[in-house]
Write a protein that holds these residues in place. Sequence first.
Motif, short mmCIF file in Angstrom:
data_model
loop_
_atom_site.label_atom_id
_atom_site.label_comp_id
_atom_site.label_asym_id
_atom_site.label_seq_id
_atom_site.Cartn_x
_atom_site.Cartn_y
_atom_site.Cartn_z
N ARG A 162 0.85 -1.19 0.00
CA ARG A 162 0.00 0.00 0.00
C ARG A 162 0.89 1.24 0.00
NH1 ARG A 162 -4.66 1.30 4.53
NH2 ARG A 162 -5.59 3.12 3.48
N PRO A 163 0.64 2.21 -0.88
CA PRO A 163 1.50 3.40 -0.93
C PRO A 163 1.49 4.15 0.40
CG PRO A 163 0.07 3.29 -2.86
CD PRO A 163 -0.42 2.24 -1.91
N LEU A 164 2.64 4.65 0.80
CA LEU A 164 2.75 5.31 2.09
C LEU A 164 1.98 6.62 2.14
CD1 LEU A 164 6.48 4.71 3.11
CD2 LEU A 164 4.42 3.60 3.98
N TRP A 165 1.72 7.23 0.97
CA TRP A 165 0.93 8.47 1.02
C TRP A 165 -0.50 8.20 1.50
CZ3 TRP A 165 3.00 7.37 -4.09
CH2 TRP A 165 2.12 6.69 -4.94
N GLU A 166 -0.93 6.95 1.47
CA GLU A 166 -2.27 6.61 1.97
C GLU A 166 -2.29 6.35 3.47
OE1 GLU A 166 -3.92 3.36 -0.15
OE2 GLU A 166 -3.83 4.35 -2.12
N THR A 167 -1.13 6.08 4.06
CA THR A 167 -1.11 5.67 5.46
C THR A 167 -0.42 6.68 6.38
OG1 THR A 167 0.93 4.43 5.07
CG2 THR A 167 -1.13 3.23 4.86
N LEU A 168 0.46 7.51 5.85
CA LEU A 168 1.23 8.41 6.72
C LEU A 168 0.64 9.81 6.83
CD1 LEU A 168 4.96 7.66 5.75
CD2 LEU A 168 3.70 6.91 7.77
N ARG A 169 -0.26 10.18 5.95
CA ARG A 169 -0.80 11.54 5.89
C ARG A 169 0.32 12.57 5.83
NH1 ARG A 169 -6.20 11.77 7.38
NH2 ARG A 169 -5.97 13.98 7.90
N PRO A 170 1.26 12.43 4.87
CA PRO A 170 2.38 13.37 4.79
C PRO A 170 1.90 14.77 4.39
CG PRO A 170 2.31 11.99 2.84
CD PRO A 170 1.28 11.44 3.77
N ASP A 171 2.65 15.77 4.83
CA ASP A 171 2.33 17.14 4.43
C ASP A 171 2.69 17.38 2.98
OD1 ASP A 171 1.56 17.60 7.02
OD2 ASP A 171 3.44 18.54 7.62
N VAL A 172 3.75 16.71 2.52
CA VAL A 172 4.21 16.88 1.14
C VAL A 172 4.63 15.52 0.60
CG1 VAL A 172 5.92 17.98 -0.38
CG2 VAL A 172 5.10 19.21 1.65
N VAL A 173 4.26 15.24 -0.64
CA VAL A 173 4.80 14.10 -1.37
C VAL A 173 5.64 14.66 -2.51
CG1 VAL A 173 4.31 12.11 -2.82
CG2 VAL A 173 2.94 12.52 -0.77
N MET A 174 6.89 14.25 -2.55
CA MET A 174 7.83 14.75 -3.55
C MET A 174 8.39 13.58 -4.34
SD MET A 174 11.41 16.82 -2.88
CE MET A 174 10.66 18.43 -2.76
N GLY A 175 8.53 13.77 -5.64
CA GLY A 175 9.12 12.74 -6.49
C GLY A 175 10.49 13.15 -6.99
N MET A 176 11.43 12.22 -6.96
CA MET A 176 12.74 12.49 -7.55
C MET A 176 12.64 12.65 -9.06
SD MET A 176 15.47 12.68 -5.54
CE MET A 176 16.82 12.04 -6.53
N VAL A 177 11.65 11.99 -9.65
CA VAL A 177 11.33 12.18 -11.06
C VAL A 177 9.82 12.42 -11.12
CG1 VAL A 177 13.22 10.72 -11.88
CG2 VAL A 177 10.99 9.70 -11.42
N PRO A 178 9.31 13.02 -12.20
CA PRO A 178 7.88 13.31 -12.27
C PRO A 178 7.02 12.06 -12.10
CG PRO A 178 9.05 14.49 -13.99
CD PRO A 178 10.05 13.55 -13.38
N PHE A 179 5.87 12.25 -11.48
CA PHE A 179 4.92 11.16 -11.29
C PHE A 179 4.16 10.90 -12.59
CE2 PHE A 179 5.20 13.16 -7.03
CZ PHE A 179 5.67 12.07 -6.33
N THR A 180 3.62 9.68 -12.70
CA THR A 180 2.67 9.41 -13.77
C THR A 180 1.35 10.07 -13.41
OG1 THR A 180 1.84 7.36 -12.78
CG2 THR A 180 3.79 7.18 -14.19
N GLN A 181 0.49 10.22 -14.39
CA GLN A 181 -0.82 10.81 -14.10
C GLN A 181 -1.60 9.94 -13.12
OE1 GLN A 181 -1.91 13.94 -15.28
NE2 GLN A 181 -3.29 13.49 -13.55
N GLU A 182 -1.46 8.62 -13.24
CA GLU A 182 -2.15 7.71 -12.32
C GLU A 182 -1.67 7.92 -10.89
OE1 GLU A 182 -2.93 2.89 -11.64
OE2 GLU A 182 -1.48 3.59 -13.15
N GLN A 183 -0.36 8.06 -10.70
CA GLN A 183 0.16 8.31 -9.36
C GLN A 183 -0.34 9.64 -8.81
OE1 GLN A 183 4.37 7.89 -10.36
NE2 GLN A 183 4.53 6.09 -9.04
N LEU A 184 -0.33 10.69 -9.66
CA LEU A 184 -0.83 11.99 -9.21
C LEU A 184 -2.28 11.89 -8.75
CD1 LEU A 184 0.60 14.59 -11.76
CD2 LEU A 184 1.11 14.42 -9.32
N ASP A 185 -3.10 11.18 -9.50
CA ASP A 185 -4.51 11.03 -9.13
C ASP A 185 -4.65 10.30 -7.79
OD1 ASP A 185 -5.20 12.31 -11.47
OD2 ASP A 185 -5.66 10.45 -12.57
N GLN A 186 -3.83 9.28 -7.59
CA GLN A 186 -3.88 8.53 -6.33
C GLN A 186 -3.45 9.40 -5.15
OE1 GLN A 186 -1.36 5.14 -6.96
NE2 GLN A 186 -2.85 4.04 -8.22
N ILE A 187 -2.38 10.16 -5.33
CA ILE A 187 -1.86 11.00 -4.24
C ILE A 187 -2.88 12.08 -3.89
CG2 ILE A 187 -0.02 12.58 -3.55
CD1 ILE A 187 1.82 11.00 -5.48
#
Length: 330
Positions: free
Chosen positions: A114-139
């Motif tokens: 399960r992606p950690l952005w769903e469980t940690l409630r982070p203030d910021v999610v940052m990618g070292m490389v750009p996210f896919t559109q699917e990842q952006l929608d999930q985040i």
Amino acid sequence: MPGAPTKRVTAADVARSLGLSRATVGFVLNDTPGQTIPSGTRDRVLAEAKRLGYRANAAAQTLASGKSRIILLVLPDWPMDYSMRTHLDEASLALDEAGYTLVTMTPHPGGRARPLWETLRPDVVMGMVPFTQEQLDQIRGSGVPQIIPPVAAGEEGAVGDLGYTDGPRMQVEHLLDRGCRRLAFAASADPRIADLVAQRRALARHTLSTLDGSTLAAEAAITESNAADQLRSWIDQGVDGIVAYNDDIAAIMLGAALRSDLAVPGRLAIVGHDDTPLARLVVPALSTVRVDNAGLGRYLAELALSAATGSPPPLAGPETDAHLIIRETS
């Protein structure tokens, strides 16, 4: 009773022990801005909280403030090499000094975690490389307030390269300056970094074409098992200089050359990339390219903090000038 869970010490326990109001103790323990608490009272509260073993309830604080003070950095599926470790260490330190925790995750193809952005409630999610559109929608769907970069790969505003592009140019320029005329590109065989390898190879080719009107005499993905055979083939083709993807690949080629009694740099010059500790320790020491990996780490931290706190973003990226380190292999 042995083994029974210990009751958590709360702010109310601290207030009861000192005979103070729960509000006063809460203001001190939460460092609430705009409150004028006498310094003596503040010191008493902090001392008693320590004596009783009070620990802040992070989940409650997150619910109350809407802030977890967690920065989630999503890493590409790259090997955790010296460069990556260096800027992650620096980013973690800079964020820790600002009161934030850096957490990293690496999505793997076919992974089921399960992606950690769903469980940690982070203030910021940052990618070292750009996210896919699917990842952006999930985040975004998980309620994360800030995403860096906020657009998908390939869209205007996406940051496609947080690394450095001067390194391959400097490798090629240096080899040409010292008289090498037939250059080979020694690539990594790791499929996870195929895009990075292709980028550096293309930059080396472009530099050769611009400066010398030529192209690479040879190129290959190098492993410990094929290095000797590949080197013999290159020598037969007249190769006299090697542009290595990184210092690890350069060291493999150096070992193959020495075992073949080839004079380095007399018959064959080699230049690595990244200036890892290995480059200084091998004999002869590797010429290489040094980049500011720690500066990249600090820049990532500054970007994350600006998004988390609403402060102005850094005015410029990290110092991207590469520095050629000439040692004994060129």
